[in-house]
Design an enzyme around this catalytic site. Structure first.
Site, PDB file in Angstrom:
ATOM      1  N   GLY A  51      92.863  -0.299  44.415  1.00  0.00           N
ATOM      2  CA  GLY A  51      92.311   1.020  44.152  1.00  0.00           C
ATOM      3  C   GLY A  51      91.824   1.637  45.433  1.00  0.00           C
ATOM      4  N   CYS A  78      93.803  -6.866  46.198  1.00  0.00           N
ATOM      5  CA  CYS A  78      93.187  -5.882  47.087  1.00  0.00           C
ATOM      6  C   CYS A  78      91.795  -5.480  46.575  1.00  0.00           C
ATOM      7  CB  CYS A  78      94.121  -4.678  47.259  1.00  0.00           C
ATOM      8  SG  CYS A  78      93.676  -3.693  48.691  1.00  0.00           S
ATOM      9  N   TYR A  79      91.605  -4.232  46.143  1.00  0.00           N
ATOM     10  CA  TYR A  79      90.290  -3.858  45.623  1.00  0.00           C
ATOM     11  C   TYR A  79      89.836  -4.824  44.534  1.00  0.00           C
ATOM     12  CZ  TYR A  79      86.494  -1.290  43.422  1.00  0.00           C
ATOM     13  OH  TYR A  79      85.271  -0.951  42.913  1.00  0.00           O
ATOM     14  N   HIS A 165      99.456  -6.878  48.840  1.00  0.00           N
ATOM     15  CA  HIS A 165     100.042  -6.370  47.585  1.00  0.00           C
ATOM     16  C   HIS A 165     101.327  -7.116  47.224  1.00  0.00           C
ATOM     17  CE1 HIS A 165      97.398  -2.907  46.888  1.00  0.00           C
ATOM     18  NE2 HIS A 165      97.237  -2.970  48.194  1.00  0.00           N
ATOM     19  N   GLU A 167     102.956  -6.807  44.581  1.00  0.00           N
ATOM     20  CA  GLU A 167     103.779  -6.011  43.653  1.00  0.00           C
ATOM     21  C   GLU A 167     104.766  -5.092  44.359  1.00  0.00           C
ATOM     22  OE1 GLU A 167     100.623  -5.710  44.351  1.00  0.00           O
ATOM     23  OE2 GLU A 167      99.798  -3.710  44.046  1.00  0.00           O
ATOM     24  N   ASP A 223     116.961   8.540  27.822  1.00  0.00           N
ATOM     25  CA  ASP A 223     115.892   8.173  26.899  1.00  0.00           C
ATOM     26  C   ASP A 223     116.210   8.562  25.463  1.00  0.00           C
ATOM     27  OD1 ASP A 223     114.745   7.475  29.260  1.00  0.00           O
ATOM     28  OD2 ASP A 223     113.449   9.230  29.385  1.00  0.00           O
ATOM     29  N   LYS A 364     111.118   2.913  32.370  1.00  0.00           N
ATOM     30  CA  LYS A 364     112.482   3.439  32.448  1.00  0.00           C
ATOM     31  C   LYS A 364     113.527   2.336  32.643  1.00  0.00           C
ATOM     32  CE  LYS A 364     114.989   7.274  32.898  1.00  0.00           C
ATOM     33  NZ  LYS A 364     114.745   8.540  32.200  1.00  0.00           N
TER      34      LYS A 364
END
Ligand code: XMP
Length: 508
Positions: A51, A78-79, A165, A167, A223, A364
């Site tokens: 964050g 992280c945060y 990070h 991710e 979609d 998605k």
């Protein structure tokens, strides 16, 4: 399942996608989710996201301390790691210098997060605070030159912290770290697959809808197409699809949609060809917002007309995706209307319909996987995004049938060449724009005075920001010469090299 508490990082959604790529279900909730709700959710593990705040800020976001007493593994990123440190009695301090970018991790002994890792590990850092003192019970897992506590663990309580990070793609083995957390530490089982999803979701659609009738607007996009096929799998002919051809679609598109849904999937499809109506309404209009409004209103009007013919309808199906549902923490102020997007958002209340949103839990990329699993062709599943107002907002200024036809031909060449180069799936969007600018050219011995066509190819993660694609000159060259040679009415091609922001992806 895993719970992700969001502290407002730009990349929280990536954490969720990495977890789901391991076939483990997870949800993102705001950092201040009530402890009761967390208990109800019954996660097998909790991840605290990064964050923008510092734990020492006056209004720094804090999660309930009770999460550390649930007996559930917690991973702070992280945060999230800094907050965990502060909440459990350690100390966080400002770095002299912000650390941003690639860093090399040196492991300090074995740990479950880095199981099977040896040697140095490349990671992505982005932080201004760092851990000065780990809380009691914690041991060092790894460090970098700039960050003495880059990863820490308390194996007894199963709490872990990563300053970098895992991710993001710039941490190449981040998915393995997240996999190690969810499987080895949380004990999750990989059951989140699209095959399982189809089974549970079709059962739930059947139960919800009963004998009711479901209405679905098909746009030709991924979609709505996937939603229609999924619902059809569940309730067959109780589903009615309406497809409004506004005459602003790409070359051959309307036929493709009609063929796929009626011939291949045998879905009830009500096809409204309203090409002339839309062109009539748009005649003489050059203002982008007016074009958008007219197209949106006309669509709703025609859709309602068609729906009336069906008699009693109970549900309206929509392709709402998970990113639209997540309650975002990042405090976005009221933003100015840049473009009024065309969607069917206002329809359900107006028509007094209940909503059926069977993919609202999916990202998605998961919708695409679902489409594949449902037997849909790649051409539909991996289609680039296409705006609701269609070619109207790519044909700059006043529209005419002639100009739209020119644009359709040019656009078809762009897609063909991009596909031929093997780039179609890699690129977020690639298309042609027809400018209301005529310039002088020479063809054979004769003078020409014809339109200019602009090419646009962008890469993007979510359409919010975008960068132009550095297409190889050869590809630009072949697109340009094919358009100029094959499309009557165009004698000049230019390439759009603007980023979003400050430009936007579409020209109008
Ligand atoms: P802009 O032009 O705002 O586009 O940078 C961002 C993304 O949104 C798409 N777009 C639309 N999609 N209805 C849609 O469904 C619309 O009215 C609309 N306008 C823009 C655009 O193609 C890009 O992917």
């Amino acid at each position: 399942k895993v719970l992700i508490l969001d502290f407002g990082s730009q990349v929280t959604q990536l954490i969720a996608r990495r977890v789901r790529e391991q076939s483990v279900y997870c949800e993102i909730h705001p950092y201040n989710m009530a402890l009761e709700k967390i208990k109800e959710f019954a996660p097998k593990g909790i991840i605290l996201s990064g964050g923008p705040s510092s734990v020492y800020d006056k209004d720094a976001p804090h999660s309930d301390l009770g999460i550390y007493d649930l007996g559930v593994p917690v991973l702070g990123i992280c945060y999230g790691m800094q907050l965990m440190t502060q909440q459990l009695g350690g100390r966080v301090e400002r770095c002299d210098k912000r650390e941003f970018g690639r860093a090399t991790l040196e492991l300090d002994g074995a740990s479950e997060i880095f199981a099977s890792f040896t040697g140095d590990v490349e990671v992505w850092m982005s932080h201004g605070d760092r851990i000065e003192l780990m809380p009691e019970g914690f041991a060092l897992m790894a460090h970098t030159t700039g960050c003495p506590t880059a990863a820490m663990k308390d194996e007894k309580r199963r709490f872990y912290g990563l300053q970098f990070h895992p991710e993001v793609v710039h941490t190449p083995r981040g998915d393995e770290m997240i996999g190690n957390f969810v499987f080895n530490i949380c004990g999750c089982v990989p059951t989140w697959t699209m095959a399982n999803f189809i089974e549970t979701e079709t059962a739930s659609i059947r139960e919800k809808v009963g004998n009711g009738k479901v209405l679905c607007a098909l746009s030709g996009g991924v979609d709505s197409a996937v939603v229609a096929v999924l619902i059809h799998r569940a309730i067959g002919d109780q589903l009615h699809c309406v497809f409004v051809n506004n005459g602003l679609l790409r070359k051959g598109e309307a036929d493709k949609v009609v063929n796929l849904f009626t011939k291949h999937f045998k879905i009830n499809l009500h096809h409204v060809d309203a090409t002339d109506r839309f062109l009539d309404k748009l005649s003489g209009i050059s203002d982008p917002e007016r074009k958008r409004k007219i197209i949106g209103n006309e669509f709703i009007y025609l859709f309602e007309e068609e729906a009336k013919k069906l008699g009693q309808v109970d549900y309206l199906a929509q392709g709402t995706l998970y990113p639209d549902v997540i309650e975002s923490v990042s405090t976005k102020g009221p933003s100015a209307v840049i473009k009024s997007h065309h969607n069917v958002g206002g329809l359900p209340e107006k028509m007094n319909l209940k909503l059926l949103e069977p993919v609202r839990e999916l990202f998605k990329d998961e919708v695409r996987l679902l489409g594949k699993e449902l037997g849909m062709p790649d051409e539909v599943v991996y289609r680039q995004p296409f705006p609701g107002p269609g070619l109207a907002i790519r044909c700059i200024g006043e529209l005419s049938k002639e100009k739209l036809d020119i644009l359709r031909e040019a656009d078809a060449i762009v897609i063909e060449e991009i596909r031929k180069a093997g780039l179609y799936r890699e690129i977020w969007q690639s298309f042609a724009v027809l400018l209301p600018v005529k310039t002088v050219g020479v063809m054979g011995d004769a003078r020409t005075y014809e339109y200019t066509c602009a090419l646009r190819a962008v890469n993007s993660i979510d359409g919010m920001t975008a960068d132009w694609v550095k297409l190889p000159y050869e590809i630009l060259g072949s697109i340009s010469s094919r358009i100029i040679n094959e499309v009557k009415g165009v004698n000049r091609v230019v390439y759009d090299i603007s980023q979003k922001p400050p430009a936007t992806i579409e020209w109008e």
